[in-house]
Motif scaffolding. Structure first.
Motif, PDB file in Angstrom:
ATOM      1  N   SER A  77       0.850  -1.193   0.000  1.00 15.32           N
ATOM      2  CA  SER A  77       0.000   0.000   0.000  1.00 15.32           C
ATOM      3  C   SER A  77       0.881   1.237   0.000  1.00 15.32           C
ATOM      4  CB  SER A  77      -0.936   0.007   1.201  1.00 15.32           C
ATOM      5  OG  SER A  77      -0.179   0.062   2.385  1.00 15.32           O
ATOM      6  N   LYS A  78       0.524   2.130  -0.863  1.00 18.57           N
ATOM      7  CA  LYS A  78       1.257   3.392  -0.942  1.00 18.57           C
ATOM      8  C   LYS A  78       0.758   4.302   0.168  1.00 18.57           C
ATOM      9  CE  LYS A  78       1.872   3.393  -5.919  1.00 18.57           C
ATOM     10  NZ  LYS A  78       1.613   4.128  -7.159  1.00 18.57           N
ATOM     11  N   PRO A  79       1.644   5.095   0.722  1.00 20.09           N
ATOM     12  CA  PRO A  79       1.151   6.055   1.719  1.00 20.09           C
ATOM     13  C   PRO A  79       0.221   7.051   1.045  1.00 20.09           C
ATOM     14  CG  PRO A  79       3.491   6.415   1.242  1.00 20.09           C
ATOM     15  CD  PRO A  79       3.065   5.178   0.499  1.00 20.09           C
ATOM     16  N   ARG A  80      -0.822   7.417   1.743  1.00 23.22           N
ATOM     17  CA  ARG A  80      -1.794   8.366   1.173  1.00 23.22           C
ATOM     18  C   ARG A  80      -1.125   9.711   0.958  1.00 23.22           C
ATOM     19  NH1 ARG A  80      -7.661   7.516   1.656  1.00 23.22           N
ATOM     20  NH2 ARG A  80      -7.612   9.717   1.219  1.00 23.22           N
ATOM     21  N   ARG A  81      -1.385  10.247  -0.183  1.00 23.22           N
ATOM     22  CA  ARG A  81      -0.832  11.550  -0.515  1.00 23.22           C
ATOM     23  C   ARG A  81      -1.674  12.621   0.145  1.00 23.22           C
ATOM     24  NH1 ARG A  81       0.519  13.454  -6.644  1.00 23.22           N
ATOM     25  NH2 ARG A  81       1.432  15.441  -6.110  1.00 23.22           N
ATOM     26  N   ARG A  82      -1.040  13.497   0.869  1.00 21.47           N
ATOM     27  CA  ARG A  82      -1.765  14.580   1.542  1.00 21.47           C
ATOM     28  C   ARG A  82      -2.048  15.695   0.568  1.00 21.47           C
ATOM     29  NH1 ARG A  82       0.920  16.544   6.748  1.00 21.47           N
ATOM     30  NH2 ARG A  82      -1.005  17.696   6.685  1.00 21.47           N
ATOM     31  N   ARG A  83      -3.151  16.370   0.817  1.00 23.18           N
ATOM     32  CA  ARG A  83      -3.521  17.498  -0.024  1.00 23.18           C
ATOM     33  C   ARG A  83      -2.500  18.614   0.185  1.00 23.18           C
ATOM     34  NH1 ARG A  83      -8.931  18.397  -1.579  1.00 23.18           N
ATOM     35  NH2 ARG A  83      -9.043  20.266  -2.818  1.00 23.18           N
ATOM     36  N   ARG A  84      -2.013  19.120  -0.920  1.00 27.23           N
ATOM     37  CA  ARG A  84      -1.011  20.182  -0.829  1.00 27.23           C
ATOM     38  C   ARG A  84      -1.668  21.532  -0.587  1.00 27.23           C
ATOM     39  NH1 ARG A  84       2.778  19.115  -6.048  1.00 27.23           N
ATOM     40  NH2 ARG A  84       2.534  16.882  -6.102  1.00 27.23           N
ATOM     41  N   THR A  85      -0.978  22.376   0.107  1.00 31.21           N
ATOM     42  CA  THR A  85      -1.422  23.760   0.280  1.00 31.21           C
ATOM     43  C   THR A  85      -0.304  24.669  -0.235  1.00 31.21           C
ATOM     44  OG1 THR A  85      -0.553  23.835   2.533  1.00 31.21           O
ATOM     45  CG2 THR A  85      -2.885  23.255   2.271  1.00 31.21           C
ATOM     46  N   TYR A  86      -0.705  25.786  -0.774  1.00 34.03           N
ATOM     47  CA  TYR A  86       0.252  26.706  -1.370  1.00 34.03           C
ATOM     48  C   TYR A  86       0.034  28.093  -0.776  1.00 34.03           C
ATOM     49  CZ  TYR A  86       0.411  22.901  -4.721  1.00 34.03           C
ATOM     50  OH  TYR A  86       0.523  21.677  -5.293  1.00 34.03           O
ATOM     51  N   THR A  87       1.108  28.808  -0.609  1.00 30.72           N
ATOM     52  CA  THR A  87       1.000  30.156  -0.059  1.00 30.72           C
ATOM     53  C   THR A  87       0.416  31.089  -1.111  1.00 30.72           C
ATOM     54  OG1 THR A  87       3.193  30.830  -0.798  1.00 30.72           O
ATOM     55  CG2 THR A  87       3.041  29.775   1.377  1.00 30.72           C
ATOM     56  N   ALA A  88      -0.157  32.153  -0.632  1.00 26.48           N
ATOM     57  CA  ALA A  88      -0.731  33.146  -1.545  1.00 26.48           C
ATOM     58  C   ALA A  88       0.351  33.732  -2.442  1.00 26.48           C
ATOM     59  CB  ALA A  88      -1.435  34.242  -0.755  1.00 26.48           C
TER      60      ALA A  88
END
Length: 139
Positions: free
Chosen positions: A7-18
C-alpha cells in the motif's frame, strides 16, 4: 507463495502560499509562456494552475498588487456564466415612452368556404392565440 499487497502512503492534499500562487499566475499572464510548462516546472497539475488563472481573471484573486498591499477583500466565487446586469436605455425605448399611445395593430383575416364567409379583426398582440384558434377551426 502469497504476497502482501503493497500500500502506498496516502498523498496529503497540498497547500500553497498566496505568494506562490501570485508568482505562478503572474508568469502565466505572459502570452509567450505555456501554462502547462509552468505547472510541470513547479510539479503542479496544470488544471490547478488553470483554476488559479481563472480566479485571477474573474475575481481578481492571486493579484500581485493586492498581495503586496495586504488589503485583500474576500469575494464569493461567481458562476462561470455570470455576467453583471447593465440596464440599457435605447433611443427607441425613450421614443416609445414619450409618444402618445397609438391604436393597437390588428390582424385582418377572412375565411371563405362552402358559401360562407368569416371575417375577423384580431389583435396583433394575441397572434399566438389566433394561430391556435386557426389550427382548431381548420383541422
Amino acid at each position: 507463495m502469497h504476497q502482501e499487497p503493497v500500500s502506498k502512503p496516502r498523498r496529503r492534499r497540498r497547500t500553497y502560499t498566496a505568494q506562490f500562487k501570485t508568482d505562478l499566475v503572474a508568469q502565466c499572464m505572459d502570452p509567450a509562456v505555456s501554462l502547462a510548462a509552468v505547472a510541470i516546472e513547479h510539479d503542479l497539475n496544470p488544471n490547478v494552475l488553470r483554476r488559479w488563472v481563472i480566479e485571477h481573471e474573474r475575481l481578481g484573486l492571486h493579484d500581485a498588487d493586492a498581495q503586496s498591499a495586504g488589503d485583500r477583500t474576500e469575494l464569493a466565487p461567481a458562476p462561470a456564466n455570470w455576467l453583471p446586469f447593465v440596464p440599457v436605455r435605447t433611443v427607441a425605448t425613450e421614443r416609445l415612452a414619450t409618444q402618445p399611445s397609438q391604436p393597437e395593430a390588428r390582424i385582418p383575416l377572412t375565411l371563405s368556404g362552402r358559401g360562407l364567409t368569416l371575417t375577423l379583426d384580431w389583435p396583433m398582440a394575441e397572434h399566438q392565440a389566433l394561430a391556435q384558434w386557426a389550427r382548431l377551426v381548420l383541422a
